[in-house]
Design a protein around this motif. Structure first.
Motif, PDB file in Angstrom:
ATOM      1  N   ALA A   1       0.868  -1.407   0.077  1.00  0.00           N
ATOM      2  CA  ALA A   1       0.191  -0.084   0.033  1.00  0.00           C
ATOM      3  C   ALA A   1       0.937   1.388   0.099  1.00  0.00           C
ATOM      4  O   ALA A   1       2.090   1.058   0.515  1.00  0.00           O
ATOM      5  CB  ALA A   1      -0.900  -0.094   1.317  1.00  0.00           C
TER       6      ALA A   1
ATOM      7  N   CYS B   1       2.887   4.900  -1.907  1.00  0.00           N
ATOM      8  CA  CYS B   1       3.540   4.998  -2.775  1.00  0.00           C
ATOM      9  C   CYS B   1       5.060   5.460  -2.371  1.00  0.00           C
ATOM     10  O   CYS B   1       5.649   6.195  -3.056  1.00  0.00           O
ATOM     11  CB  CYS B   1       3.137   5.994  -4.123  1.00  0.00           C
ATOM     12  SG  CYS B   1       2.489   7.528  -3.156  1.00  0.00           S
TER      13      CYS B   1
ATOM     14  N   ASP C   1       4.827   0.476 -10.366  1.00  0.00           N
ATOM     15  CA  ASP C   1       3.975  -0.054  -9.417  1.00  0.00           C
ATOM     16  C   ASP C   1       3.544   1.168  -8.525  1.00  0.00           C
ATOM     17  O   ASP C   1       2.493   1.242  -8.013  1.00  0.00           O
ATOM     18  CB  ASP C   1       4.902  -1.171  -8.490  1.00  0.00           C
ATOM     19  CG  ASP C   1       3.841  -1.722  -7.492  1.00  0.00           C
ATOM     20  OD1 ASP C   1       2.949  -2.373  -7.748  1.00  0.00           O
ATOM     21  OD2 ASP C   1       4.372  -1.160  -6.246  1.00  0.00           O
ATOM     22  N   ARG C   2       4.734   1.984  -8.033  1.00  0.00           N
ATOM     23  CA  ARG C   2       4.262   3.096  -7.129  1.00  0.00           C
ATOM     24  C   ARG C   2       3.347   3.987  -7.420  1.00  0.00           C
ATOM     25  O   ARG C   2       2.564   4.633  -7.010  1.00  0.00           O
ATOM     26  CB  ARG C   2       5.655   3.739  -6.588  1.00  0.00           C
ATOM     27  CG  ARG C   2       6.941   2.613  -5.760  1.00  0.00           C
ATOM     28  CD  ARG C   2       6.325   2.180  -4.460  1.00  0.00           C
ATOM     29  NE  ARG C   2       5.329   1.248  -4.293  1.00  0.00           N
ATOM     30  CZ  ARG C   2       4.445   0.700  -3.211  1.00  0.00           C
ATOM     31  NH1 ARG C   2       4.602   1.318  -2.323  1.00  0.00           N
ATOM     32  NH2 ARG C   2       3.850  -0.298  -3.845  1.00  0.00           N
TER      33      ARG C   2
ATOM     34  N   HIS D   1      -0.272   3.137  -7.335  1.00  0.00           N
ATOM     35  CA  HIS D   1      -0.892   3.607  -6.124  1.00  0.00           C
ATOM     36  C   HIS D   1      -1.113   4.988  -5.946  1.00  0.00           C
ATOM     37  O   HIS D   1      -1.942   5.372  -5.107  1.00  0.00           O
ATOM     38  CB  HIS D   1       0.144   2.883  -4.792  1.00  0.00           C
ATOM     39  CG  HIS D   1       0.098   1.277  -4.704  1.00  0.00           C
ATOM     40  ND1 HIS D   1      -0.662   0.800  -3.800  1.00  0.00           N
ATOM     41  CD2 HIS D   1       1.065   0.433  -5.468  1.00  0.00           C
ATOM     42  CE1 HIS D   1      -0.489  -0.405  -3.953  1.00  0.00           C
ATOM     43  NE2 HIS D   1       0.224  -0.909  -4.978  1.00  0.00           N
TER      44      HIS D   1
ATOM     45  N   GLU E   1      -4.276   6.238  -6.984  1.00  0.00           N
ATOM     46  CA  GLU E   1      -5.313   5.965  -6.238  1.00  0.00           C
ATOM     47  C   GLU E   1      -5.386   6.927  -5.015  1.00  0.00           C
ATOM     48  O   GLU E   1      -6.530   7.069  -4.400  1.00  0.00           O
ATOM     49  CB  GLU E   1      -5.233   4.608  -5.629  1.00  0.00           C
ATOM     50  CG  GLU E   1      -5.337   3.502  -6.853  1.00  0.00           C
ATOM     51  CD  GLU E   1      -4.856   2.105  -6.170  1.00  0.00           C
ATOM     52  OE1 GLU E   1      -4.751   1.902  -5.123  1.00  0.00           O
ATOM     53  OE2 GLU E   1      -5.054   0.999  -7.044  1.00  0.00           O
TER      54      GLU E   1
END
Length: 374
Positions: free
Chosen positions: A219, A221, A266-267, A270, A273
């Motif tokens: 969860a 970033c 990937d970061r 997040h 979001e």
């Protein structure tokens, strides 16, 4: 509150800016509508034998280079000092010796010419670069998502307006650029490491060496590159690193570069979001010059139906154009609020200057300055 009937202050133009926060000495002259009249940058070479920036060497090099650099920039713009409307300089964050040299040069010019002096936050300058005319679709309207990735910084920032920034996450140990430099040193590639690793990686297989992706899938970033750097070290021979063949070194460089880009993508997922839909994905900082990372970011933006903006390579690394533009954006924003041009002549350079403090510049002058004892 400002008096709405008051005539907005006239915008001084052009603006000369000085950047000296690390190892690049730079000067630029930019008009308030974003036209670059001249820019000069001197990259210091005295740090190469040490494999990294030596603060004292950097400060002395700035001191030696700046007077001639300012003269050359004025000549390139075909201007005289009295033609300048304002002076700006990076005043933090960064290496304090270099910041003092650049800020004092700028203040001296401002006093001698009786012009405003505007202190610029180096990170804010990176954050606003994409809003220079011609760089981003529609000028990168607020709010946009910024990935700042450099030798000293790795952050995801929601840029909500001039002076209004929300840090979504950042590195908990090494910055990405620092990891590139250290991996380059392990592979005997010299310094600066980023371009050298990228060049060698072109000869390698990015899937040849298994490397970890720290924090990937978790969860938030935040970033972590220390463990990745250690994993690369563990892949090297214990005695002499020259025992690696060219192909082995290229595979390791390519695999490391792939791991960094995987972590960043990937970061960023997040980070998306964690803010309302941004208008644009913006990347800035020296590592933004990496071709593999740029390609991955462009693909990521396309997948999420976002415009993508990256400054030209010369404006990714530390430069004075971004410093001038940040000063201009600040003046424009304050003018829209009916506030005067900043008067930062008494402000001291700071090795740390959080972006969270920049909102004060959009209110009243006194809160934007540093107390005399700071």
């Amino acid at each position: 509150m400002p008096d709405a009937t008051q005539t907005p202050p006239e915008m001084p133009t052009p603006v000369m800016a000085i950047e000296s926060s690390c190892d690049d000495t730079a000067c630029a002259i930019v008009t308030t509508d974003g036209r670059i009249l001249a820019e000069t940058t001197l990259s210091q070479s005295g740090h190469v034998p040490f494999g990294g920036v030596v603060p004292e060497i950097a400060a002395r090099a700035h001191l030696s280079a700046l007077p001639a650099l300012v003269r050359d920039t004025l000549a390139a713009a075909n201007l005289q000092p009295h033609d300048l409307g304002a002076i700006a300089a990076s005043c933090g964050p960064g290496l304090i010796g270099g910041l003092i040299v650049g800020a004092n040069m700028g203040k001296g010019m401002a006093i001698a010419l009786d012009r405003p002096f505007i202190a610029v936050n180096h990170i804010e300058a990176h954050a606003l670069t994409a809003r220079l005319p011609g760089i981003a679709p529609n000028g990168a309207p607020f709010p946009y998502l910024l990935l700042l990735v450099s030798g000293g910084h790795c952050q995801c920032i929601a840029v909500e307006g001039v002076g209004h920034y929300r840090r979504l996450g950042g590195t908990i140990d090494d910055a990405a650029g620092e990891a590139f430099d250290k991996v380059a040193k392990m592979l005997g590639l010299g310094w600066p490491g980023g371009p050298a690793v990228e060049q060698l990686a072109r000869e390698g297989d990015p899937h040849a060496v298994a490397l970890p992706r720290p924090l990937m899938g978790r969860a938030g970033c935040d970033f972590s590159f220390s463990g990745l750097k250690t994993a690369v070290a563990q892949k090297l021979p214990t005695e002499v690193r020259t025992a690696l063949s060219r192909q082995q070194a290229a595979d390791l460089a390519a695999s490391f570069q792939q791991a960094v880009s995987d972590i960043v993508i990937d970061r960023l997922g997040h980070a998306l979001e964690m803010m309302e839909r941004p208008t644009t994905l913006v990347v800035a900082g020296g590592v933004a010059a990496n071709g593999v990372l740029r390609a991955r970011l462009r693909e990521f933006a396309s997948t999420h139906d976002l415009p993508f903006a990256a400054p030209p390579l010369r404006l990714c690394t530390d430069n004075a154009v971004m410093v001038a533009w940040a000063a201009i954006e600040t003046m424009h924003a304050r003018r829209d609020l009916g506030l005067p041009i900043p008067d930062d002549i008494a402000m001291r350079p700071r090795p740390r200057w959080p972006l969270s403090e920049m909102a004060a510049r959009m209110t009243v002058d006194d809160t934007a300055r540093i107390p005399a004892g700071a």
